[in-house]
Enzyme design. Structure first.
Site, PDB file in Angstrom:
ATOM      1  N   SER A   1       5.151  -0.813   6.092  1.00 41.58           N
ATOM      2  CA  SER A   1       5.313  -0.005   4.886  1.00 41.58           C
ATOM      3  C   SER A   1       6.801   0.227   4.645  1.00 41.58           C
ATOM      4  CB  SER A   1       4.528   1.308   5.055  1.00 41.58           C
ATOM      5  OG  SER A   1       4.534   2.062   3.883  1.00 41.58           O
TER       6      SER A   1
ATOM      7  N   LYS B   1       3.191   1.159  -1.397  1.00 40.09           N
ATOM      8  CA  LYS B   1       3.357   1.560   0.003  1.00 40.09           C
ATOM      9  C   LYS B   1       2.577   2.842   0.297  1.00 40.09           C
ATOM     10  CE  LYS B   1       6.172  -1.808   1.224  1.00 40.09           C
ATOM     11  NZ  LYS B   1       5.642  -2.970   1.958  1.00 40.09           N
TER      12      LYS B   1
END
Ligand code: COA
Length: 294
Positions: free
Chosen positions: A160, A178
């Site tokens: 992420s 994300k």
């Protein structure tokens, strides 16, 4: 007298911290493993004994990366051309990985896309493209590999970021994507934990030598990019790979559903590399600061 920052500490090689054969007999499946951070994460696991199967969109680059990783580590590495937005190509690659190695212990869902642009200057299709690559790509990777990591009581790591922890201009598409991956991770941890599977996020800050830092750091801002990190330097691959090894290792066997940030403290600062609010009020004035697509 003005006080100067302490000299930054460099990342240490993983072999000085972790056992050489930590992942002997284990197999990694990694999306985006032919370049950047994911390639180095793959290399790190291979250096500690794992074999690997990497997938990505670029055939020549992928085949070269697999050969290079094998030669550098003495472990096996294979590549398949895959677009993570297409579940069938992903499942086909997973089948090939199983045919080759017979198992998958670790999964890195790392394929991603990004560019700098304000909401007013990205198309609906551009926003969707990043959502598709990042969120659907991560989900498709999970879906294709889950039956196999259930067999090995394995572990998944989603790659992420930290940019969505606050509202960062020019990053709406990636921030939404994300955040979705972070949410997915929490559910995987809860649903699959009772089967012995661990699911975590690794969230790198700006890492030197990556396409991300190269393309996303506005022109002329590299010095400032170093200085706004509390630990006074951009990240190195070793910072992320050492954390990766820890998270896949038995040392982390009670760690799941976590967002593991590796960013030298960068996300706690609020300084922007783009001029604010000028970058959002008159975005054409930043055009000269943003690198064109390769
Ligand atoms: N600014 C604004 N829009 C952009 C853009 C940019 N820099 N780059 C791509 N787009 C738009 C395209 O114009 C297109 O929208 P449109 O159809 O309305 O014109 C849409 O995004 C899809 O682009 P396309 O090139 O067709 O898709 P792709 O799947 O090949 O590209 C991206 C994927 C968008 C991620 C592309 O930027 C890319 O390949 N980047 C390199 C890899 C990368 O980002 N790595 C991660 C670094 S952190």
């Amino acid at each position: 007298m003005s006080v100067q920052p302490a000299p930054p500490r460099a990342a240490v090689p993983s072999t000085t911290v972790f056992k050489d054969d930590l992942f002997k007999g284990k197999v990694l499946f990694c999306t985006g493993g032919h370049s950047g951070i994911c390639k180095e994460m793959t290399r790190a696991l291979m250096k500690h004994g794992a074999d690997a199967y990497i997938v990505g969109r670029k055939l020549e680059k992928g085949l070269t990366a697999a050969r290079e990783l094998s030669a550098a580590t003495g472990r096996k590495c294979f590549f398949s051309q895959v677009d993570v937005r297409k579940p069938d190509t992903l499942k086909e690659a997973v089948n090939k990985c199983i045919a080759e190695f017979g198992r998958i212990d670790y999964v890195i869902a790392g394929a991603a896309g990004n560019f700098l642009a304000p909401i007013s200057r990205i198309s609906e299709n551009a926003f969707k493209t990043v959502i598709d690559i990042d969120i659907l790509g991560s989900y498709n990777t999970l879906k294709a590999t889950l039956p196999y990591i259930r067999e090995t009581r394995g572990s998944i790591l989603f790659v992420s970021a930290t940019l969505h922890f606050r509202g960062l201009q020019y990053q709406s598409h990636v921030s939404a994507a994300k955040a979705g991956i972070d949410a997915l991770n929490a559910v995987v941890a809860v649903e699959e934990g009772p089967r012995g599977i661990r699911s975590n996020i690794i969230s790198p800050g700006p890492i030197a030598g990556t396409e991300g830092v190269d393309r996303l750091t506005p022109k002329g801002q590299m010095d400032k990019a170093n200085r706004i990190v509390p630990l006074q330097r951009l990240g190195q691959f070793g910072d992320v790979t050492n954390a990766t090894i820890f998270l896949f290792s038995e040392a982390a066997n009670w760690v799941t559903g976590q967002i593991f940030v590796v960013d030298g403290g960068e996300h706690h600062t609020t300084t922007s590399l783009l001029p604010y609010p000028d970058s959002v009020l008159n975005s054409e004035q930043t055009d000269g600061m943003i690198k064109a697509r390769a």
